[in-house]
Write a protein that holds these residues in place. Structure first.
Motif, short mmCIF file in Angstrom:
data_model
loop_
_atom_site.label_atom_id
_atom_site.label_comp_id
_atom_site.label_asym_id
_atom_site.label_seq_id
_atom_site.Cartn_x
_atom_site.Cartn_y
_atom_site.Cartn_z
N GLU A 75 -46.96 43.20 12.97
CA GLU A 75 -47.03 41.14 14.05
C GLU A 75 -45.48 41.53 14.42
N LEU A 76 -44.88 41.75 14.20
CA LEU A 76 -42.81 41.56 15.03
C LEU A 76 -43.68 42.77 16.52
N TYR A 77 -44.42 43.86 16.22
CA TYR A 77 -44.41 44.91 16.42
C TYR A 77 -45.02 44.71 17.70
N GLU A 78 -46.19 43.77 17.35
CA GLU A 78 -47.43 43.82 18.84
C GLU A 78 -46.68 42.31 19.55
N THR A 79 -46.33 41.50 18.61
CA THR A 79 -45.89 40.81 19.60
C THR A 79 -44.80 41.12 20.96
N GLU A 80 -43.79 41.55 20.33
CA GLU A 80 -43.35 42.22 21.00
C GLU A 80 -43.59 42.56 22.10
N LYS A 81 -44.35 43.38 21.85
CA LYS A 81 -44.98 44.42 23.58
C LYS A 81 -45.60 43.81 23.92
N SER A 82 -46.65 41.87 23.48
CA SER A 82 -46.81 41.59 24.13
C SER A 82 -46.34 40.53 25.31
N TYR A 83 -45.60 40.35 24.41
CA TYR A 83 -44.22 39.71 25.30
C TYR A 83 -43.36 40.32 26.95
N GLY A 84 -43.21 41.32 25.87
CA GLY A 84 -43.26 42.11 27.26
C GLY A 84 -43.62 42.24 28.26
N LYS A 85 -45.45 42.18 28.46
CA LYS A 85 -46.31 42.63 30.14
C LYS A 85 -45.74 41.38 29.82
N SER A 86 -46.16 40.34 29.35
CA SER A 86 -45.47 39.22 30.34
C SER A 86 -44.58 38.53 31.36
N LEU A 87 -43.00 39.36 30.62
CA LEU A 87 -42.02 39.38 31.24
C LEU A 87 -41.94 40.26 32.02
N ASN A 88 -42.91 42.24 32.13
CA ASN A 88 -43.21 42.39 33.26
C ASN A 88 -43.83 41.80 34.50
N SER A 89 -44.95 41.09 34.02
CA SER A 89 -45.79 40.63 35.36
C SER A 89 -44.50 39.48 35.54
N ILE A 90 -43.65 38.96 35.25
CA ILE A 90 -42.62 38.11 35.75
C ILE A 90 -41.66 38.94 37.43
N ILE A 91 -41.67 39.85 36.79
CA ILE A 91 -40.45 40.54 37.46
C ILE A 91 -41.68 40.90 38.79
N ASN A 96 -35.92 43.41 25.71
CA ASN A 96 -37.34 43.85 25.23
C ASN A 96 -37.80 45.32 25.26
N LEU A 97 -37.58 45.67 26.07
CA LEU A 97 -37.89 46.86 25.81
C LEU A 97 -36.94 47.63 25.04
N GLU A 98 -36.13 48.07 24.59
CA GLU A 98 -35.27 48.82 24.01
C GLU A 98 -35.40 48.19 22.27
N MET A 99 -35.63 46.69 22.12
CA MET A 99 -36.65 46.58 20.51
C MET A 99 -37.48 46.56 20.98
N THR A 100 -38.39 46.80 21.84
CA THR A 100 -40.09 47.25 21.64
C THR A 100 -39.52 48.81 20.91
N SER A 101 -39.21 49.76 21.26
CA SER A 101 -38.93 51.25 21.08
C SER A 101 -38.61 51.39 19.75
#
Length: 585
Positions: free
Chosen positions: A73-89, A121-126
């Protein structure tokens, strides 16, 4: 061989022996073995031990499965969180900067350090992806969050500027139609508002804390990841507390803005106190002079506001403001139930005290607990822990800040509480502002300066006598300090020598179904003619040393003469006009 019988002895778990004959005869049972008490106890102990072992083993397996699910769940939610940050930018920040919708300063205010958070977030996801790829029984995940701990200051900076970010976004959206059109178009394509994306970094830290707490709970103490997760959790808890306070402040600010739009009347400025926190709101019955009236209460971290809902208002949920009570010196008292007064408690404050009725026992406990917590926290913030928010203290009376009394309802007394006079239409009820008793006009004709109200108010005769006696004692004790005594006496002095005072027109309080009339004021004596004494008593002698009054002038008498008839009969001829050039009569 066929006639030969083969005896097989089968020893059962219960100690039975059975002889099985090949000749088809019935099996013969031997006598059952008799177990001793000691053997039975040993068997029971062994069975219980096996049961406990199996239960522990099942729990261990369940905890290991839960731990694996949390890591995923930590991994999956971190990926989803990264998509939201990517959308903001990429969907908002980049196009808005490229098309120059806003200035650089405005963009920095709205998006703050979101690009740096996205890099983290990208580093955490990796790192999480590598862990999950080789996840096993002895894998660790706490080391990743220990690595992230020094970078959590990015989230503190983001939370500190979030309120200004949203305010700036709404301000610019209303000012620039092109920006509003751009934001609406993105919302139609993605189904998510920019404000909903900007709040996700604030929501992520509490999510980290929750998942790490579950991970620590489901990790064996002898596992090497147990200590790593515990240390990582310590670092995240401080940031999570800061984030939760920021979110709470933002929600309180939104509530204050919403409440300011709903309240009408003489509403105080709710923004004067920094970091005022909203707690709860609800409807309570407020015991007034004649009846119990429903009022809507709003509890903040330092004040309690109550208002009445306007039924025929064109705006939804419009309230008429009545009063804001400072809770620094306030306290609450539980009131035992009686017919017509169920689930009640009293709120005592310096300026106003009254009885409140909740709908049920649960609501009563909720409101009493919330108000008590607010009072205690308020005093701790200001370094005053003299009371616990329940009842009053002697310190309050010593510093002149004794709470105002709870007024006795009109229906609780048919006669004056100081004399046997009955209340009628002409002999009205009055409340003593010091003790709250119901008294008649004759027993409340005096007024006194009350320290808790900060003004001169109506008091009953008993309270006036008590206050006057205390004033005399203070004057005697302060005789050695004439300057201070004069200042204190002038502050306590009533508006007239006799204690009677003129009450100006006051604003009607919501507790007063029929406002108290002012105490009777002394009428000044009629002015005497020049040279005469102003003494209205004709038999009184002049003061010694005063000159004798002059004799009264002789009365004028009219001389006798013919009486003129000024009336004219209806049939009399009209009078002739005066000749030209004659003077008018």
């Amino acid at each position: 061989m066929m006639n030969q019988e083969i005896d097989l002895n089968l020893t059962l778990s219960l100690g039975e022996s059975v002889n099985v004959g090949m000749g088809g005869g019935e099996p013969e049972r031997e006598k059952e073995r008799e177990w001793t008490e000691e053997e039975i106890q040993k068997i029971v102990i062994i069975q219980r031990a096996i049961k406990r072992y199996l239960e522990r083993f099942e729990k261990k397996i369940d905890r290991r499965r839960t731990r694996d699910a949390i890591a995923m769940e930590l991994y999956e939610t971190e990926k989803s969180y990264g998509k939201s940050l990517n959308s903001i930018i990429n969907r908002y920040y980049g196009p808005m900067e490229e098309n120059k919708f806003l200035s650089k300063n405005s963009l920095n205010t709205i998006f703050m350090n979101v690009t740096q958070i996205f890099e983290l977030n990208l580093e955490m996801t990796s790192k999480l992806q590598l862990k999950i790829g080789e996840w096993g029984k002895y894998s660790t995940i706490g080391d990743i969050f220990l690595y992230m701990t020094p970078y959590l200051a990015l989230y503190k900076d983001y939370c500190g500027g979030y309120h200004h970010s949203i305010s700036k976004l709404e301000e610019k959206r209303d000012a620039y139609p092109k920006l509003s059109q751009f934001l609406d178009q993105n919302f139609m394509e993605t189904g998510v508002q920019l404000a909903s994306l900007l709040i996700q970094p604030i929501q992520r830290i509490p999510r980290y804390k929750l998942l790490l707490e579950q991970m620590l709970k489901n990790t064996e103490e002898d596992h090497k990841d147990h200590e790593l997760v515990a240390k990582a959790l310590e670092g995240i808890e401080g940031v999570a507390t800061y984030v939760n306070e920021s979110v709470r402040e933002r929600q309180s600010m939104e509530k204050i803005l919403e409440l300011k739009k709903k309240l009408t009347g003489d509403v105080p400025n709710l923004f004067l106190v920094e970091k005022r926190i909203f707690h709860i709101e609800g409807v309570l019955g407020k015991v007034c002079r004649k009846t119990t009236k429903n009022r809507t209460f709003f509890l903040f971290s330092d004040i309690l506001i109550y208002a009445v809902k306007m039924e025929n208002s064109p705006i939804a949920e419009q309230y008429k403001f009545h009063r804001a009570i400072d809770l620094f010196k306030a306290s609450i008292i539980d009131v035992p139930d009686k017919p017509g007064m169920e689930h009640g408690f009293q709120l005592l404050s310096k300026t106003k005290s009254f009885t409140l009725l909740a709908e049920n026992f649960i609501d009563k406990q909720k409101w009493m607990g919330a108000i008590r917590t607010v009072i205690n926290d308020y005093r701790e913030r200001h370094g005053d822990c003299s009371t616990s928010g329940v009842g009053g203290t002697q310190d309050d009376e010593d510093d002149g800040s004794a709470p105002a009394p709870v007024w006795i309802p009109d229906g609780d007394a048919k006669t004056c509480m100081l004399c046997p006079v009955k209340f009628t239409t002409f002999n009205r009820r009055h409340h003593c502002r010091r003790c709250g008793k119901l008294v008649c006009g004759a027993c409340s004709g005096k007024s006194y300066h009350l320290e808790n109200l900060g003004k001169t108010a109506r008091v009953c005769d008993n309270c006036y006598t008590e206050l006057s006696g205390e004033e005399k004692e203070r004057d005697k004790s302060m005789a050695s300090f004439p300057n201070d005594s004069k200042k204190d006496k002038s502050k306590r002095q009533t508006t007239s020598v006799t204690g009677l005072s003129f009450f100006g027109k006051k604003k009607r309080d919501d507790d007063d179904d029929s406002p108290d009339s002012p105490p009777p004021s002394p009428r000044p004596p009629p002015l005497a003619p020049p040279g005469m004494s102003n003494n209205t008593n004709p038999g009184a002698s002049p003061p010694p040393g005063a000159p004798p009054p002059p004799p009264p002038p002789p009365a004028k008498r009219n001389k006798p003469g013919p009486v003129r008839n000024t009336s004219f009969p209806s049939n009399a001829p009209p009078s002739r006009p005066p000749p030209p050039g004659s003077a008018p009569t």
